[in-house]
Write a protein that holds these residues in place. Structure first.
Motif, PDB file in Angstrom:
ATOM      1  N   PHE A   4     -85.359 -40.719 -12.995  1.00  0.00           N
ATOM      2  CA  PHE A   4     -84.785 -40.729 -14.338  1.00  0.00           C
ATOM      3  C   PHE A   4     -85.885 -40.757 -15.390  1.00  0.00           C
ATOM      4  O   PHE A   4     -86.984 -41.301 -15.159  1.00  0.00           O
ATOM      5  N   LEU A   5     -85.561 -40.168 -16.548  1.00  0.00           N
ATOM      6  CA  LEU A   5     -86.456 -40.227 -17.687  1.00  0.00           C
ATOM      7  C   LEU A   5     -85.784 -41.014 -18.801  1.00  0.00           C
ATOM      8  O   LEU A   5     -84.676 -40.655 -19.228  1.00  0.00           O
ATOM      9  N   THR A  33     -86.246 -44.292  -9.467  1.00  0.00           N
ATOM     10  CA  THR A  33     -87.523 -44.319 -10.169  1.00  0.00           C
ATOM     11  C   THR A  33     -87.316 -43.839 -11.605  1.00  0.00           C
ATOM     12  O   THR A  33     -86.303 -43.201 -11.918  1.00  0.00           O
ATOM     13  N   PHE A  34     -88.282 -44.150 -12.461  1.00  0.00           N
ATOM     14  CA  PHE A  34     -88.157 -43.752 -13.855  1.00  0.00           C
ATOM     15  C   PHE A  34     -89.515 -43.633 -14.520  1.00  0.00           C
ATOM     16  O   PHE A  34     -90.504 -44.196 -14.065  1.00  0.00           O
ATOM     17  N   GLU A  35     -89.521 -42.849 -15.576  1.00  0.00           N
ATOM     18  CA  GLU A  35     -90.635 -42.782 -16.511  1.00  0.00           C
ATOM     19  C   GLU A  35     -90.082 -43.051 -17.900  1.00  0.00           C
ATOM     20  O   GLU A  35     -88.876 -42.901 -18.131  1.00  0.00           O
ATOM     21  N   VAL A  36     -90.949 -43.433 -18.829  1.00  0.00           N
ATOM     22  CA  VAL A  36     -90.548 -43.666 -20.212  1.00  0.00           C
ATOM     23  C   VAL A  36     -91.329 -42.717 -21.116  1.00  0.00           C
ATOM     24  O   VAL A  36     -92.545 -42.614 -21.008  1.00  0.00           O
ATOM     25  N   LEU A  37     -90.596 -42.035 -21.993  1.00  0.00           N
ATOM     26  CA  LEU A  37     -91.207 -41.127 -22.962  1.00  0.00           C
ATOM     27  C   LEU A  37     -90.764 -41.562 -24.353  1.00  0.00           C
ATOM     28  O   LEU A  37     -89.574 -41.780 -24.590  1.00  0.00           O
ATOM     29  N   SER A  55     -88.323 -28.830 -16.947  1.00  0.00           N
ATOM     30  CA  SER A  55     -89.343 -29.102 -15.925  1.00  0.00           C
ATOM     31  C   SER A  55     -88.736 -29.260 -14.539  1.00  0.00           C
ATOM     32  O   SER A  55     -89.436 -29.145 -13.530  1.00  0.00           O
ATOM     33  N   GLY A  56     -87.458 -29.624 -14.475  1.00  0.00           N
ATOM     34  CA  GLY A  56     -86.818 -29.878 -13.180  1.00  0.00           C
ATOM     35  C   GLY A  56     -87.298 -31.148 -12.507  1.00  0.00           C
ATOM     36  O   GLY A  56     -87.000 -31.393 -11.334  1.00  0.00           O
ATOM     37  N   GLN A  57     -88.009 -31.995 -13.238  1.00  0.00           N
ATOM     38  CA  GLN A  57     -88.600 -33.209 -12.654  1.00  0.00           C
ATOM     39  C   GLN A  57     -87.611 -34.363 -12.556  1.00  0.00           C
ATOM     40  O   GLN A  57     -87.850 -35.313 -11.802  1.00  0.00           O
ATOM     41  N   TYR A  58     -86.527 -34.314 -13.334  1.00  0.00           N
ATOM     42  CA  TYR A  58     -85.677 -35.498 -13.464  1.00  0.00           C
ATOM     43  C   TYR A  58     -84.239 -35.202 -13.086  1.00  0.00           C
ATOM     44  O   TYR A  58     -83.723 -34.107 -13.314  1.00  0.00           O
ATOM     45  N   ASP A  59     -83.591 -36.228 -12.507  1.00  0.00           N
ATOM     46  CA  ASP A  59     -82.192 -36.112 -12.103  1.00  0.00           C
ATOM     47  C   ASP A  59     -81.246 -36.637 -13.172  1.00  0.00           C
ATOM     48  O   ASP A  59     -80.056 -36.325 -13.164  1.00  0.00           O
ATOM     49  N   GLY A  60     -81.777 -37.449 -14.071  1.00  0.00           N
ATOM     50  CA  GLY A  60     -80.958 -38.016 -15.125  1.00  0.00           C
ATOM     51  C   GLY A  60     -81.802 -38.579 -16.241  1.00  0.00           C
ATOM     52  O   GLY A  60     -83.031 -38.717 -16.101  1.00  0.00           O
TER      53      GLY A  60
END
Ligand SMILES: Nc1c(NC[C@H](O)[C@H](O)[C@H](O)CO)[nH]c(=O)[nH]c1=O
Ligand SMILES: CC(=O)[C@@H](O)COP(=O)(O)O
Length: 140
Positions: A4-5, A33-37, A55-60
């Protein structure tokens, strides 16, 4: 496990810290898992999510922000358009939880940001997880 982002509009540090903490806790609890922007404001959140999805990097995604009414009509624009943009992406099939507070004053925001009170950050993360799970059921 999904990725997740968290896209946060950091307009009020103290409130964002609580909202992001609630979102992170919910995602960790669910084993994701997650990242913060960080973006300048709530109006930049929908476009950022749209860009990130390329980017296709994130599921949600979890949208985090605080919009507090001021003296002008700008509150309606920021609150309404950020919500409209997120809703348009969600209807287009993206798993997004909306944790952008739209409130009259800081006190209202604090109650809703606090993970030990209304925990709107955690609530938004749980909504994103729920939509991701539905995508898995209906599309994947
Ligand atoms: N007043 C608030 C804003 N305003 C800024 C806008 O979101 C946007 O960044 C600007 O208009 C440039 O495009 N943003 C918030 O997140 N919260 C506010 O209370
Ligand atoms: C939500 C807003 O845009 C607000 O913070 C801006 O305040 P003002 O309407 O007094 O410029």
């Amino acid at each position: 496990m999904a990725s997740f982002l968290i896209v946060e509009a950091r307009f009020y540090d103290d409130l964002n810290d609580q909202l992001v903490a609630g979102a992170k806790a919910a995602l960790e609890q669910a084993g994701h898992t997650f990242e913060v922007l960080t973006v300048p404001g709530a109006l930049e959140i929908p476009g950022t999510i749209a860009l990130a999805s390329e980017s296709g990097q994130y599921d949600g995604y979890v949208a985090i922000g605080v919009v507090i009414r001021g003296e002008t009509y700008h509150f309606e624009i920021v609150a309404g358009e950020s919500a409209r943009g997120i809703m348009a992406l969600t209807i287009d099939g993206m798993a997004i939880g909306n944790g952008i507070l739209t409130v009259e004053n800081h006190d209202q925001a604090e109650v809703r940001a606090n993970p030990d009170k209304k925990n709107k950050g955690g609530e938004a993360a749980e909504a994103a997880i729920a939509l991701h799970d539905l995508r898995q059921r209906f599309i994947a």
